[in-house]
Write a protein that holds these residues in place. Structure first.
Motif, short mmCIF file in Angstrom:
data_model
loop_
_atom_site.label_atom_id
_atom_site.label_comp_id
_atom_site.label_asym_id
_atom_site.label_seq_id
_atom_site.Cartn_x
_atom_site.Cartn_y
_atom_site.Cartn_z
N LEU A 198 36.10 40.60 47.61
CA LEU A 198 37.23 39.97 46.93
C LEU A 198 37.63 38.68 47.64
CD1 LEU A 198 39.45 40.15 44.74
CD2 LEU A 198 40.84 41.39 46.43
N GLY A 199 37.55 37.57 46.93
CA GLY A 199 38.00 36.28 47.45
C GLY A 199 39.23 35.81 46.71
N ASP A 200 39.84 34.76 47.23
CA ASP A 200 41.06 34.25 46.60
C ASP A 200 40.81 33.80 45.16
OD1 ASP A 200 42.45 34.76 48.88
OD2 ASP A 200 42.31 32.71 49.67
N THR A 201 39.63 33.25 44.92
CA THR A 201 39.35 32.76 43.57
C THR A 201 39.12 33.91 42.58
OG1 THR A 201 37.00 32.58 44.11
CG2 THR A 201 38.37 30.60 44.42
N ASP A 202 38.74 35.08 43.10
CA ASP A 202 38.48 36.23 42.24
C ASP A 202 39.76 36.99 41.87
OD1 ASP A 202 35.68 35.89 42.35
OD2 ASP A 202 35.63 36.89 44.30
N ARG A 203 40.79 36.83 42.70
CA ARG A 203 41.96 37.68 42.55
C ARG A 203 42.59 37.61 41.15
NH1 ARG A 203 45.28 40.66 45.72
NH2 ARG A 203 44.03 40.14 47.55
N PRO A 204 42.79 36.44 40.55
CA PRO A 204 43.40 36.44 39.21
C PRO A 204 42.59 37.24 38.19
CG PRO A 204 43.45 34.24 40.18
CD PRO A 204 42.58 35.07 41.08
N ALA A 205 41.26 37.14 38.24
CA ALA A 205 40.43 37.89 37.28
C ALA A 205 40.53 39.38 37.54
CB ALA A 205 38.98 37.43 37.36
N VAL A 206 40.54 39.78 38.83
CA VAL A 206 40.65 41.20 39.16
C VAL A 206 42.01 41.73 38.72
CG1 VAL A 206 40.76 42.89 41.05
CG2 VAL A 206 39.01 41.09 41.06
N GLU A 207 43.06 40.95 38.93
CA GLU A 207 44.38 41.37 38.48
C GLU A 207 44.41 41.53 36.95
OE1 GLU A 207 47.52 38.92 39.90
OE2 GLU A 207 47.17 39.40 42.01
N ALA A 208 43.72 40.64 36.26
CA ALA A 208 43.69 40.73 34.80
C ALA A 208 42.99 42.02 34.36
CB ALA A 208 42.97 39.51 34.22
N VAL A 209 41.89 42.37 35.04
CA VAL A 209 41.18 43.62 34.73
C VAL A 209 42.10 44.81 34.98
CG1 VAL A 209 39.33 45.16 35.50
CG2 VAL A 209 38.85 42.74 35.09
N CYS A 210 42.74 44.84 36.14
CA CYS A 210 43.61 45.98 36.48
C CYS A 210 44.81 46.06 35.55
CB CYS A 210 44.08 45.85 37.94
SG CYS A 210 42.74 46.01 39.15
N ARG A 211 45.29 44.91 35.11
CA ARG A 211 46.43 44.92 34.18
C ARG A 211 46.00 45.48 32.83
NH1 ARG A 211 47.56 40.13 34.96
NH2 ARG A 211 48.98 40.48 36.71
N ARG A 212 44.81 45.10 32.37
CA ARG A 212 44.33 45.62 31.10
C ARG A 212 44.12 47.14 31.17
NH1 ARG A 212 41.21 40.63 30.85
NH2 ARG A 212 42.05 39.36 29.15
N LEU A 213 43.84 47.62 32.38
CA LEU A 213 43.62 49.06 32.58
C LEU A 213 44.91 49.77 33.00
CD1 LEU A 213 40.16 48.90 34.37
CD2 LEU A 213 40.63 49.52 32.00
N ASP A 214 46.04 49.07 32.90
CA ASP A 214 47.35 49.67 33.17
C ASP A 214 47.47 50.25 34.57
OD1 ASP A 214 48.66 49.01 30.88
OD2 ASP A 214 48.18 50.87 29.83
N GLY A 215 46.63 49.81 35.50
CA GLY A 215 46.74 50.31 36.88
C GLY A 215 46.34 51.77 37.04
N ILE A 216 45.61 52.32 36.10
CA ILE A 216 45.19 53.73 36.19
C ILE A 216 43.97 53.83 37.10
CG2 ILE A 216 44.36 55.72 34.89
CD1 ILE A 216 45.95 54.69 32.51
N PRO A 217 44.06 54.56 38.21
CA PRO A 217 42.98 54.56 39.20
C PRO A 217 41.61 54.92 38.65
CG PRO A 217 44.96 55.52 40.14
CD PRO A 217 45.25 55.29 38.69
N LEU A 218 41.52 55.99 37.85
CA LEU A 218 40.20 56.38 37.35
C LEU A 218 39.61 55.29 36.48
CD1 LEU A 218 37.87 58.31 36.95
CD2 LEU A 218 39.20 59.48 35.18
N ALA A 219 40.43 54.69 35.63
CA ALA A 219 39.95 53.61 34.77
C ALA A 219 39.46 52.43 35.61
CB ALA A 219 41.06 53.16 33.82
N ILE A 220 40.19 52.13 36.69
CA ILE A 220 39.81 51.02 37.58
C ILE A 220 38.47 51.32 38.26
CG2 ILE A 220 40.43 49.85 39.73
CD1 ILE A 220 43.38 50.12 38.79
N GLU A 221 38.30 52.54 38.72
CA GLU A 221 37.05 52.91 39.37
C GLU A 221 35.88 52.81 38.40
OE1 GLU A 221 36.81 56.29 41.88
OE2 GLU A 221 38.90 56.20 42.46
N LEU A 222 36.07 53.29 37.18
CA LEU A 222 34.99 53.21 36.20
C LEU A 222 34.62 51.76 35.89
CD1 LEU A 222 36.11 56.03 33.73
CD2 LEU A 222 34.11 56.07 35.23
N ALA A 223 35.61 50.88 35.90
CA ALA A 223 35.34 49.47 35.65
C ALA A 223 34.69 48.81 36.86
CB ALA A 223 36.65 48.74 35.30
#
Length: 699
Positions: A198-223
């Motif tokens: 994880l780099g600083d430039t990746d963080r916005p995209a990772v946050e967008a993924v986690c937001r789309r997954l509602d912060g649900i741990p299993l969903a995040i792991e699968l992604a």
């Protein structure tokens, strides 16, 4: 969060403390505030509520947080923290039985399970973790509201998608992970397996993924595991689309549920969509397994049509890489699906129209497994079959349930006879009784399955101390054996009647019945085991009658036959009889050695009844050798094992209880009451495995 753990055996956790908490093999990310709150609630020194429910949507990480908190607080519970896994249960009325099994209470009584638990746990301090209660809420409520008022030292932690709804229940609702912190950290940790940093430039995209997954741990792991084949931008864009139409049917099932549950289902759906067609088919078919499975079993149950058996090991590896399947390092390696992933697979299997066929294949596989176990029980594979029976317990139960709900009464009876026989000899007495009673309820048809079923049911009654019931089953067993016309079946039936007479104190009648059984070549299947048990019962009848030489002669004969067969169950009981006759002869060293051999044999098969009896004999030998303190410790260990069995000690036999009391009086006389009490309590405080190791390997 999802959980990849190595399951520990009940009885001792790290450091020798009682309990069965698994050791996690994955890092625990975030949740520090929730972990601290849960810890405080579970700590008897700070928490005020004895029932705590950790509630949240599927995949939010309830089990993982519960285990993390329970592991950190286990020192506050000297009698253990015990994880009771309920996800594999699908039949009403089995929650109490699951608690009994988790606590290793090899209960032989016919009392309600909650009464057995309450008797054992009286005066103890322990924590029960009832995991995945949502599909068994009524049963969980019944167990919890019965036990808590009776046991002041008991606390219960529940994980569920909804509360139990009981007075005094403290509900902690577990929310998804905060996106900017814990969710991103979890994504980065799981994606690191695919070389992602994880780099600083990746963080916005990772946050967008986690937001789309509602912060649900299993969903995040699968992604996160998909970064091995997708770029971060591709993953983010993919998760922003609606489900493909062919997944709409499955998604609609949750359409009226909580939005976050729909989010999880969408994430699982996309994981499913990105699997190759054969991976998706295997995922669906694997959902028929209860608990875990090995690759060879998956090949037999799941292969067929477009899915050849030879492809399954490789496809399993792919599903493990995608976090759909969890792999546990055992021998052989076993696999399992998380509950929410299994639910999705089961829905897909139903949509494919394969559910009924796969459940029948699962049933038939485990029916063949049990039949083979019975056929090889009286051989050198006996200990291996015991371990297999315990490992596959959840799948055997599921297969038995499938058979009992089907139209083939004869087939269900045959399966109950086989599985019940294995469960009876591996300490699962209540489940053996349950399935046999159901299979026999509508009358047993004539045939070989009938004699197996009624013999096993009578043998269960004997070990449970149900002497009135055993007398009834003895008559039915004798009738079935006579009807079958097999001489070995007639011999096997003698065990039920003779054992019932012996435990009732009618020793001369027991000797007459047992000694009158024809001496036939010992078979290698379950009938052979019954033949040896007839002789073991005769040896004990002679022993309790005071005819020590005849008891020894019969026990030596059983030992020789046991060695010839390679079995341990009957042989270990014979070793114990020989040890007692050694004591009568004054050969103390031989008595100690034979009692230890008996303990080792019983330990191989997790036979707590046999182990408890052998511990009493060993204590007598050790005090005769002049080591009163070790003998007192052994009596304490034995008392703990008798407690695990349930009911009164020494199988309610007046003769055995009098013998045990005489050993205690001798030890007290040798070392005095204060020293006796101290050493006795030291032994009684030992967890089961630690106590058995102490007794078998010395002090």
């Amino acid at each position: 969060m999802s959980d990849n753990t190595t399951r520990g055996r009940s009885g001792s956790a790290s450091g020798g403390r009682s309990g069965n908490l698994p050791s996690s093999t994955r890092s625990f990310i975030g949740r520090l505030e929730e972990l601290g709150r849960l810890e405080r609630e579970l700590d008897p020194g700070t928490g005020t509520d004895r029932l705590v429910s950790l509630v949240g949507v599927g995949g939010v990480g309830k089990t993982r947080l519960a285990l993390q908190a329970a592991g950190r607080i286990d020192g506050a519970y000297p009698d253990g923290v015990w994880l009771v896994e309920l996800s594999a249960l699908h039949t009403a009325g089995l929650v109490g039985l699951a608690v009994v099994e988790t606590l290793r209470l090899s209960d032989r009584s016919t009392r309600p399970v909650t009464e057995v638990i309450a008797e054992w746990a009286e005066g103890k301090r322990l924590l029960l973790v009832l995991d995945s209660c949502e599909h068994l809420l009524a049963d969980c409520v019944a167990v919890v509201e019965t036990l808590l008022p009776l046991l002041p030292g008991l606390r219960i932690l529940v994980t569920s998608r909804e509360p139990l709804g009981l007075p005094g229940e403290h509900v902690l609702r577990l929310d998804p992970l905060p996106v900017a912190g814990d969710a991103v950290a979890l994504f980065a940790d799981r994606a690191a397996d695919n070389g992602f940093t994880l780099g600083d430039t990746d963080r916005p995209a990772v946050e967008a993924v986690c937001r789309r997954l509602d912060g649900i741990p299993l969903a995040i792991e699968l992604a996160a595991v998909r970064l091995g084949e997708l770029t971060l931008d591709q993953l983010s864009g993919l998760l922003g689309r609606r489900l493909p139409s062919r997944l709409d049917l499955l998604a609609a099932r949750e359409g009226e549920g909580p939005p976050r549950h729909q989010t999880l289902r969408t994430a699982i759906g996309w994981s499913h969509e990105l699997c190759a067609p054969l991976e998706r088919l295997l995922w669906a078919r694997l959902s028929v397994f209860a608990g875990g499975f090995c690759a060879s079993t998956a090949e037999e149950v799941c292969a067929g049509g477009p899915l050849p058996a030879g492809r399954i090991p490789g496809l399993l590896d792919r599903l493990v890489e995608q976090s759909v399947v969890r792999r546990h390092h055992a021998d052989p390696i076993r696999y399992r699906l998380l509950d929410t992933v299994r639910e999705f697979g089961a829905d897909w299997l139903r949509a494919l129209g394969e559910e009924h066929a796969l459940r029948l294949r699962h049933r038939d596989h485990y029916g063949r497994l049990a039949r083979q176990g019975c056929a090889e029980w009286n051989t050198g594979r006996q200990a291996a079959w015991c371990e297999r029976t315990l490992t596959e317990h959840a799948n055997l139960r599921a297969a038995m349930d499938c058979a009992l709900t089907g139209p083939d009464g004869r087939g269900a009876l045959a399966m109950a006879a086989d599985i019940g026989f294995l469960w009876r000899h591996c300490g699962r007495l209540r489940e053996a009784r349950h399935c046999l009673d159901q299979a026999l309820a509508n009358g047993a048809p004539s045939g070989p399955e009938r004699i197996r079923a009624v013999w096993t049911r009578g043998a269960v009654a004997l070990l449970q101390g149900d002497l009135e019931g055993a007398a009834n089953w003895a008559v039915r067993c004798a009738d079935a054996a006579s009807e079958q016309g097999d001489p070995v079946a007639v011999v096997a039936a003698k065990y039920i009647r003779g054992g019932q007479l012996a435990l009732s104190g009618r020793l001369s009648e027991a000797v007459q019945v047992l000694a009158g059984a024809p001496r036939l070549p010992v078979r290698r299947d379950w009938f052979g085991a019954a033949q040896l048990q007839v002789r073991v019962a005769l040896a004990y009848s002679y022993l309790l009658s005071g005819d020590h030489e005849r008891a020894r002669a019969v026990a030596e004969e059983v030992r020789a036959a046991s060695v010839a067969c390679g079995e341990s169950w009957a042989g270990a009981f014979a070793d114990s009889v020989v040890a007692q006759t050694d004591l009568v002869r004054g050969d103390i060293a031989a008595a100690v050695g034979n009692a230890r051999t008996a303990l080792a044999g019983h330990g191989l098969l997790h036979n707590t009844v046999g182990a408890a009896m052998a511990l009493d004999v060993l204590a007598a030998g050790v005090v005769a050798a002049g080591d009163g303190r070790s003998a007192a410790r052994l009596l304490g260990i034995g008392e703990r094992v008798w407690e695990l069995i349930g009911g009164r000690a020494q199988m309610d036999s007046p003769d055995l209880m009098a013998t045990r009391r005489s050993h205690e009086l001798r030890v007290r006389g040798e070392i005095g009451d204060p020293a006796y009490e101290k050493a006795y309590e030291e032994g009684r405080a030992m967890p089961y495995e630690e106590g058995m190791d102490y007794a078998v390997h010395g002090w």
